[in-house]
Design a protein around this motif. Structure first.
Motif, short mmCIF file in Angstrom:
data_model
loop_
_atom_site.label_atom_id
_atom_site.label_comp_id
_atom_site.label_asym_id
_atom_site.label_seq_id
_atom_site.Cartn_x
_atom_site.Cartn_y
_atom_site.Cartn_z
N ALA A 76 0.85 -1.32 0.09
CA ALA A 76 -0.24 0.14 -0.02
C ALA A 76 0.99 1.30 -0.04
N MET A 77 1.95 1.27 0.84
CA MET A 77 2.70 2.18 0.75
C MET A 77 3.52 2.78 -0.55
N ALA A 78 3.93 1.41 -1.35
CA ALA A 78 4.53 1.64 -2.44
C ALA A 78 3.73 2.30 -3.49
N MET A 79 2.13 2.10 -3.24
CA MET A 79 1.45 2.87 -4.27
C MET A 79 1.31 4.43 -4.26
N LEU A 80 1.53 4.65 -2.98
CA LEU A 80 1.54 6.30 -2.74
C LEU A 80 2.66 7.15 -3.50
N PRO A 81 2.25 8.13 -3.95
CA PRO A 81 3.40 9.18 -4.26
C PRO A 81 4.64 9.28 -3.28
N GLU A 82 5.57 9.45 -3.66
CA GLU A 82 6.79 9.20 -2.64
C GLU A 82 6.52 10.39 -1.72
N ALA A 83 6.30 11.55 -1.90
CA ALA A 83 6.07 12.45 -0.98
C ALA A 83 5.18 12.20 -0.16
N ARG A 142 4.64 9.25 1.48
CA ARG A 142 5.07 8.09 2.20
C ARG A 142 5.70 8.62 3.43
N THR A 143 4.95 8.95 4.23
CA THR A 143 5.57 9.66 5.71
C THR A 143 5.24 8.55 6.88
N SER A 144 5.87 8.62 7.79
CA SER A 144 5.44 7.65 9.00
C SER A 144 4.10 7.95 9.54
N ALA A 145 3.73 9.21 9.57
CA ALA A 145 2.22 9.34 9.76
C ALA A 145 1.28 8.52 8.80
N MET A 146 1.60 8.80 7.45
CA MET A 146 0.51 8.05 6.66
C MET A 146 0.82 6.52 6.80
N LYS A 147 1.86 5.77 7.09
CA LYS A 147 2.30 4.43 7.28
C LYS A 147 1.45 4.11 8.61
N ALA A 148 1.38 4.79 9.64
CA ALA A 148 0.59 4.40 10.60
C ALA A 148 -0.97 4.49 10.45
N GLU A 149 -1.45 5.34 9.84
CA GLU A 149 -2.52 5.59 9.35
C GLU A 149 -3.29 4.36 8.52
N ILE A 150 -2.34 3.93 7.38
CA ILE A 150 -2.70 2.82 6.79
C ILE A 150 -2.41 1.49 7.48
N ALA A 151 -1.62 1.47 8.37
CA ALA A 151 -1.47 0.42 9.09
C ALA A 151 -2.76 0.29 10.17
N SER A 152 -2.90 1.11 10.62
CA SER A 152 -4.39 1.12 11.61
C SER A 152 -5.28 0.73 10.74
N LEU A 153 -5.71 1.12 9.90
CA LEU A 153 -6.91 0.74 8.74
C LEU A 153 -6.79 -0.71 8.48
N ILE A 154 -5.50 -1.34 8.06
CA ILE A 154 -5.36 -2.57 7.90
C ILE A 154 -5.57 -3.31 9.01
N LEU A 155 -5.12 -3.05 10.22
CA LEU A 155 -5.40 -3.92 11.14
C LEU A 155 -6.85 -3.86 11.60
N ALA A 156 -7.51 -2.86 11.37
CA ALA A 156 -8.92 -2.68 11.60
C ALA A 156 -9.80 -3.71 10.96
N ALA A 162 -9.82 4.21 1.95
CA ALA A 162 -9.98 5.17 3.29
C ALA A 162 -9.20 6.39 3.09
N VAL A 163 -8.00 6.10 3.08
CA VAL A 163 -6.80 7.24 3.14
C VAL A 163 -7.11 8.40 1.96
N VAL A 164 -7.53 7.73 0.87
CA VAL A 164 -7.51 8.52 -0.51
C VAL A 164 -8.90 9.54 -0.09
N ASP A 170 -3.15 13.82 -6.54
CA ASP A 170 -1.58 13.44 -6.50
C ASP A 170 -1.39 12.39 -7.16
N ILE A 171 -2.24 11.20 -6.80
CA ILE A 171 -1.97 9.88 -7.23
C ILE A 171 -2.29 9.83 -8.78
N SER A 172 -1.46 9.13 -9.41
CA SER A 172 -1.57 8.76 -10.76
C SER A 172 -2.95 7.73 -11.17
N PRO A 173 -3.13 7.97 -12.27
CA PRO A 173 -4.61 7.18 -12.65
C PRO A 173 -4.42 5.62 -12.61
#
Length: 95
Positions: A35-42, A44-58, A77-79, A87-90
């Motif tokens: 999931a992180m690899a699919m985000l634009p590089e800018a 890919r923050t630790s906060a975004m990683k934590a949010e995505i991890a939380s959603l996956i855990l849920a 959910a993040v988008v 910012d996310i490519s098609p």
């Protein structure tokens, strides 16, 4: 300043009754990386990683085990909750 041994209020985690087997933990880790690899590089923050991890855990706590469904629901959910979906490519939007 936080008291030693206590996390600031915003860093606390709500306890859940979910217990995950090692195999599922590895699956969720792989889903998070994908999931992180699919985000634009800018983004890919630790906060975004934590949010995505939380959603996956849920989702996993609710019984979801399909890696594609776990990744898609977290990214969707993040988008939907952010203002950078443009910012996310098609190619990356088609999760």
């Amino acid at each position: 300043m936080p008291v030693r041994g206590h996390l600031p209020k915003e860093a606390t985690v709500k306890p859940t009754a979910a217990v995950f087997q090692p195999e599922l933990i590895e699956l969720m880790r792989a889903v998070l990386d994908a999931a992180m690899a699919m985000l634009p590089e800018a983004k890919r923050t630790s906060a975004m990683k934590a949010e995505i991890a939380s959603l996956i855990l849920a989702s996993a706590a609710k019984g979801e085990r399909d890696p594609i469904a776990l990744k898609n629901s977290a990214l969707l959910a993040v988008v939907q909750c952010t203002h950078y979906s443009h910012d996310i490519s098609p190619e990356r939007r088609a999760v």
